[in-house]
Design a protein around this motif. Structure first.
Motif, PDB file in Angstrom:
ATOM      1  N   ILE A 124      92.335  42.639  56.735  1.00 24.36           N
ATOM      2  CA  ILE A 124      92.087  41.764  55.747  1.00 24.36           C
ATOM      3  C   ILE A 124      92.432  40.226  56.328  1.00 24.36           C
ATOM      4  O   ILE A 124      93.633  40.166  56.849  1.00 24.36           O
ATOM      5  CB  ILE A 124      92.991  42.034  54.609  1.00 24.36           C
ATOM      6  CG1 ILE A 124      92.552  43.263  53.705  1.00 24.36           C
ATOM      7  CG2 ILE A 124      93.053  40.951  53.641  1.00 24.36           C
ATOM      8  CD1 ILE A 124      93.299  43.815  52.857  1.00 24.36           C
ATOM      9  N   ASN A 125      91.719  39.274  56.170  1.00 25.15           N
ATOM     10  CA  ASN A 125      91.847  37.780  56.762  1.00 25.15           C
ATOM     11  C   ASN A 125      91.768  37.988  58.368  1.00 25.15           C
ATOM     12  O   ASN A 125      92.492  37.149  58.836  1.00 25.15           O
ATOM     13  CB  ASN A 125      92.805  37.234  55.920  1.00 25.15           C
ATOM     14  CG  ASN A 125      92.380  36.706  54.760  1.00 25.15           C
ATOM     15  OD1 ASN A 125      91.469  36.320  54.305  1.00 25.15           O
ATOM     16  ND2 ASN A 125      93.404  36.779  53.716  1.00 25.15           N
ATOM     17  N   GLU A 126      91.340  38.867  58.941  1.00 25.40           N
ATOM     18  CA  GLU A 126      91.019  38.925  60.178  1.00 25.40           C
ATOM     19  C   GLU A 126      89.545  39.466  60.534  1.00 25.40           C
ATOM     20  O   GLU A 126      88.847  39.944  59.705  1.00 25.40           O
ATOM     21  CB  GLU A 126      91.873  39.914  61.153  1.00 25.40           C
ATOM     22  CG  GLU A 126      93.225  39.345  60.911  1.00 25.40           C
ATOM     23  CD  GLU A 126      94.418  40.552  61.752  1.00 25.40           C
ATOM     24  OE1 GLU A 126      93.796  41.439  61.950  1.00 25.40           O
ATOM     25  OE2 GLU A 126      95.357  40.204  61.862  1.00 25.40           O
ATOM     26  N   GLN A 127      89.067  39.103  61.675  1.00 26.77           N
ATOM     27  CA  GLN A 127      87.633  39.788  62.263  1.00 26.77           C
ATOM     28  C   GLN A 127      87.933  41.024  62.544  1.00 26.77           C
ATOM     29  O   GLN A 127      88.944  41.746  62.421  1.00 26.77           O
ATOM     30  CB  GLN A 127      87.078  38.876  63.186  1.00 26.77           C
ATOM     31  CG  GLN A 127      88.029  38.225  64.335  1.00 26.77           C
ATOM     32  CD  GLN A 127      88.267  39.441  65.333  1.00 26.77           C
ATOM     33  OE1 GLN A 127      87.186  40.119  65.716  1.00 26.77           O
ATOM     34  NE2 GLN A 127      89.344  39.393  66.000  1.00 26.77           N
ATOM     35  N   THR A 128      86.710  41.592  63.098  1.00 28.07           N
ATOM     36  CA  THR A 128      86.727  43.095  63.199  1.00 28.07           C
ATOM     37  C   THR A 128      87.519  43.683  64.534  1.00 28.07           C
ATOM     38  O   THR A 128      87.440  44.860  64.451  1.00 28.07           O
ATOM     39  CB  THR A 128      85.358  43.611  63.200  1.00 28.07           C
ATOM     40  OG1 THR A 128      84.652  42.781  64.131  1.00 28.07           O
ATOM     41  CG2 THR A 128      84.948  43.478  61.668  1.00 28.07           C
ATOM     42  N   SER A 179      86.007  43.976  58.177  1.00 25.33           N
ATOM     43  CA  SER A 179      86.852  42.611  58.056  1.00 25.33           C
ATOM     44  C   SER A 179      86.703  42.399  56.496  1.00 25.33           C
ATOM     45  O   SER A 179      85.390  42.134  55.830  1.00 25.33           O
ATOM     46  CB  SER A 179      86.411  41.533  59.092  1.00 25.33           C
ATOM     47  OG  SER A 179      86.624  40.440  58.481  1.00 25.33           O
ATOM     48  N   ILE A 180      87.547  41.791  55.874  1.00 27.61           N
ATOM     49  CA  ILE A 180      87.350  41.300  54.497  1.00 27.61           C
ATOM     50  C   ILE A 180      88.097  39.577  54.441  1.00 27.61           C
ATOM     51  O   ILE A 180      89.503  39.763  54.703  1.00 27.61           O
ATOM     52  CB  ILE A 180      87.914  42.158  53.377  1.00 27.61           C
ATOM     53  CG1 ILE A 180      87.516  43.642  53.658  1.00 27.61           C
ATOM     54  CG2 ILE A 180      87.679  41.497  52.076  1.00 27.61           C
ATOM     55  CD1 ILE A 180      88.186  44.702  52.566  1.00 27.61           C
ATOM     56  N   LEU A 181      87.692  38.719  54.311  1.00 32.28           N
ATOM     57  CA  LEU A 181      88.154  37.502  54.383  1.00 32.28           C
ATOM     58  C   LEU A 181      88.127  36.871  52.932  1.00 32.28           C
ATOM     59  O   LEU A 181      87.289  36.735  52.174  1.00 32.28           O
ATOM     60  CB  LEU A 181      87.219  36.509  55.208  1.00 32.28           C
ATOM     61  CG  LEU A 181      86.846  36.891  56.689  1.00 32.28           C
ATOM     62  CD1 LEU A 181      86.091  36.118  57.475  1.00 32.28           C
ATOM     63  CD2 LEU A 181      88.393  37.151  57.266  1.00 32.28           C
ATOM     64  N   GLY A 182      89.309  36.383  52.572  1.00 26.29           N
ATOM     65  CA  GLY A 182      89.521  35.593  51.270  1.00 26.29           C
ATOM     66  C   GLY A 182      90.467  36.275  50.661  1.00 26.29           C
ATOM     67  O   GLY A 182      91.540  36.404  51.037  1.00 26.29           O
ATOM     68  N   ASN A 200      79.859  47.116  62.448  1.00 27.84           N
ATOM     69  CA  ASN A 200      81.008  46.593  61.717  1.00 27.84           C
ATOM     70  C   ASN A 200      80.604  45.502  60.813  1.00 27.84           C
ATOM     71  O   ASN A 200      79.945  44.647  61.094  1.00 27.84           O
ATOM     72  CB  ASN A 200      82.157  46.450  62.867  1.00 27.84           C
ATOM     73  CG  ASN A 200      82.503  47.304  63.687  1.00 27.84           C
ATOM     74  OD1 ASN A 200      82.924  48.490  63.246  1.00 27.84           O
ATOM     75  ND2 ASN A 200      82.071  47.001  64.914  1.00 27.84           N
ATOM     76  N   ALA A 201      81.329  45.661  59.508  1.00 26.54           N
ATOM     77  CA  ALA A 201      81.031  44.566  58.792  1.00 26.54           C
ATOM     78  C   ALA A 201      82.005  43.664  58.179  1.00 26.54           C
ATOM     79  O   ALA A 201      83.448  43.956  58.140  1.00 26.54           O
ATOM     80  CB  ALA A 201      80.563  45.232  57.304  1.00 26.54           C
ATOM     81  N   MET A 202      81.480  42.416  58.161  1.00 27.33           N
ATOM     82  CA  MET A 202      82.487  41.335  57.715  1.00 27.33           C
ATOM     83  C   MET A 202      82.337  40.827  56.169  1.00 27.33           C
ATOM     84  O   MET A 202      80.901  40.358  55.978  1.00 27.33           O
ATOM     85  CB  MET A 202      82.665  40.333  58.686  1.00 27.33           C
ATOM     86  CG  MET A 202      83.458  39.076  58.090  1.00 27.33           C
ATOM     87  SD  MET A 202      83.424  37.593  59.132  1.00 27.33           S
ATOM     88  CE  MET A 202      84.613  38.182  60.467  1.00 27.33           C
ATOM     89  N   ALA A 257      86.036  32.846  62.351  1.00 27.50           N
ATOM     90  CA  ALA A 257      86.222  34.364  62.475  1.00 27.50           C
ATOM     91  C   ALA A 257      84.880  35.258  62.828  1.00 27.50           C
ATOM     92  O   ALA A 257      84.892  36.061  63.529  1.00 27.50           O
ATOM     93  CB  ALA A 257      86.999  34.893  61.162  1.00 27.50           C
ATOM     94  N   ALA A 258      83.964  34.635  61.949  1.00 23.39           N
ATOM     95  CA  ALA A 258      82.636  35.327  62.278  1.00 23.39           C
ATOM     96  C   ALA A 258      82.028  35.235  63.652  1.00 23.39           C
ATOM     97  O   ALA A 258      81.481  36.082  64.255  1.00 23.39           O
ATOM     98  CB  ALA A 258      81.585  34.875  61.217  1.00 23.39           C
ATOM     99  N   ALA A 259      82.242  33.835  64.056  1.00 26.46           N
ATOM    100  CA  ALA A 259      81.624  33.757  65.435  1.00 26.46           C
ATOM    101  C   ALA A 259      82.260  34.457  66.609  1.00 26.46           C
ATOM    102  O   ALA A 259      81.927  35.043  67.511  1.00 26.46           O
ATOM    103  CB  ALA A 259      81.812  32.337  65.788  1.00 26.46           C
TER     104      ALA A 259
END
Length: 485
Positions: free
Chosen positions: A433-437, A411-414, A257-259, A273-275
């Motif tokens: 959107i604006n959450e992790q996966t 996940s898309i942040l921003g 999965n991609a962020m 969120a990434a961690a």
């Protein structure tokens, strides 16, 4: 007596009651310590055949029960998950190697799955159709009969109950094969809850075992639908076997999965969120963030921030309650994780944190400058590893997301407006959107595209109804029709 009192299930399977399995017994082992937690029964092919026959007979009476009676069993099961939450959580912590908050999430969702499923029996069961004949014409939903559920080790309770509960609620019987590494928390716990909730005997069978038992369940003539969660390789085999036997298979498989971290995103929140997305439950989640795609303006700071978090996350025995990451499920998986990390560094990735193990524990690992040919970028690692790459243009980010065999979660942040445009162009079963996966709710459809599975087949009323029932056309006339013969 506790719900999981060992004297009830020790050394046994459940086939119309607790009994020895024809396959002998096996031990459930705590990955953090190697300690034996209990001994469960192992099924043989003959047990599967008998369970399928018993289930087919029991299912007819169950489907004929009033909707409110089936709903009552599901509601009571939901209450039991809550009443025995602490006891069940302790087994999840020790057997799956997950920290307590992860175990708390499992029992919470298990209860919600049962409450959500309890509404299924009273939903509209079909449609009234128009007809050119003098008759009533109906399309009605009927139970499929017997459902086979094959579940993995990583979220043993959630990934069993999310199929078991709706299948039972809709009038089916279930054959359950949990992963042998988490048979107690992913199998015995469900069996005991539904027994205590008043589910009639024979409707839910517990059949632990290896791949041969999974194959026997898929091939059993009485089983009409398979709900499988596991690796893509195993899922392909299940799908092929089901297709050869003209059965439906609902496959929830792997993910890489991609962020995407957009320009202008809050750096501190994005790193957090990434961690979480990469390291939660040691990365042993199909929804784990396996690829971080970061805009060049934030890239260096993002890499350093995630690496700093990785270096400071405590790792150890989850029973202590003082750690963020527990053990890898077994030595085979730990060696695979390390092999991918070391190969990726040799392939040009920069090791920013981790990359080492201590016993069954693998340190949270950050890999920077990972290109799309790198093993860590292409494959599902199923470990606590965060591979990071940069992008310049949004079109590049979208292409990086889609250039992969998997399509489970993105996940898309921003910026939300920019994220909405991206969401329309990525090939993924879930977009956050604006959450992790990592995210799951009982009333939301769950499933992936491409090598991640064959679509959203579980979760929510519509998906569950389609998964565990089949449509029947029914016509009614006031009198016998006249025919020309």
């Amino acid at each position: 007596m506790t719900l999981l009192e060992t004297s009830i299930w020790q050394g046994h399977i459940n086939l119309d009651g607790w009994r020895p399995g024809r396959g002998g017994t096996a031990a459930s082992t705590e990955p953090a310590t190697g300690e034996t937690l209990g001994t469960y029964g192992v099924a043989a092919a003959a047990d599967v055949a008998e369970a399928a026959s018993v289930a087919q007979k029991a299912q007819r009476s169950w489907a004929a029960q009033r909707p409110e009676e089936r709903a009552a069993v599901l509601r009571r099961a939901g209450q039991l998950w809550e009443e025995h939450a602490e006891e069940i959580q302790s087994w999840i912590v020790r057997e799956s190697g997950g920290i307590l908050p992860k175990a708390e999430l499992e029992t919470h969702i298990a209860a919600n799955e049962c409450y959500e499923a309890s509404s299924l029996p009273s939903l509209p069961a079909g449609d009234v159709l128009s007809s050119n004949e003098d008759r009533w014409s109906l399309a009605r939903r009927r139970p499929v009969g017997v459902v086979g559920v094959i579940a993995p080790f990583n979220f043993p309770l959630i990934l069993s109950i999310r199929a078991v509960a709706p299948a039972l609620a809709l009038g089916n019987a279930v054959l359950l094969k949990p992963d042998t590494r988490t048979t107690i928390s992913g199998g015995v716990a469900l069996m005991r809850v539904f027994e205590s909730a008043g589910l009639p005997s024979g409707l839910l069978s517990l059949l632990p075992g290896g791949a041969d038992i999974g194959t026997a369940i898929v091939e059993a003539p009485e089983v009409r639908v398979i709900a499988f969660t596991g690796s893509t390789a195993a899922g392909r085999h299940v799908g092929e076997t089901a297709a050869r036997n003209l059965k439906r298979a609902h496959l929830e498989l792997g993910g890489n999965n991609a962020m995407i971290v957009l320009p202008g995103a809050d750096l501190a929140k994005a790193a957090s969120a990434a961690a979480f997305g990469s390291f939660m439950h040691q990365g042993q989640v199909c929804m784990t963030t396996g690829r971080h795609i970061v805009h060049e303006d934030l890239y260096d700071d993002f890499v350093n921030a995630v690496a700093e978090k990785a270096r400071n996350l405590p790792v150890g025995d989850p029973k202590s309650g003082q750690v963020a990451l527990g053990p890898i499920i077994d030595e085979k998986q730990l060696k695979r994780i390390d092999s991918i990390v070391q190969e990726s560094v040799l392939g040009g990735a920069r090791l920013m944190a981790g990359g080492t193990s201590d016993g069954p524990y693998y340190r949270p690992t950050v890999l920077a400058d990972v290109d799309r040919t790198n093993t860590a970028w292409r494959e599902e690692i199923f470990g606590p590893v965060a591979p990071i790459a940069k992008f310049t243009d949004i079109s590049d980010a979208i292409e990086l997301v889609n250039d992969n065999d998997y399509g489970l979660a993105v996940s898309i942040l921003g910026d939300v407006g920019m994220a909405m445009q991206i969401a329309d162009q990525v090939h993924s079963g879930k977009v956050h959107i604006n959450e992790q996966t990592i995210s799951d709710e009982a009333n939301a459809p769950f499933g992936g595209f491409k090598s991640s599975g064959n679509g959203s087949r579980i979760g929510g009323h519509k998906a569950n109804m389609e998964s565990f029932t089949e449509l029947q056309w029914l016509t009614v006339r006031p009198d016998i029709a006249n025919y020309p013969f």
